[in-house]
Motif scaffolding. Structure first.
Motif: not given
Length: 80
Positions: A45-47, A50-51
């Motif tokens: 999960h690339p996001k 960021v999270a």
């Protein structure tokens, strides 16, 4: 009596050093497992990267703010 106390102190030191070494190796193993879990989640999960970055930044900001003493305000200078 001195030699007996010296021997007992040496035994205690050796057992404490062995226990500390075991504790360090357990911590390193746990950190490696955590790194593997985070890498697996971020890879899927690339996001999540960021999270994770935002969450770590937020946590570090809270720690920094709570560790600082209260800064003086203008009211402190008015009392002089």
């Amino acid at each position: 009596m001195y030699e007996q106390a010296k021997g007992a102190a040496s035994d205690v030191y050796d057992s404490a050093a062995e226990y500390a070494g075991d504790a360090v190796s357990r911590i390193q193993d746990g950190a490696a497992d955590l790194d593997d879990m985070v890498s697996a989640q971020v890879g899927r999960h690339p996001k999540a990267m960021v999270a994770l970055g935002v969450g770590i930044g937020f946590a570090l900001g809270i720690l920094f703010a709570s560790s600082r003493s209260r800064e003086p305000s203008w009211r402190d200078y008015a009392k002089c």
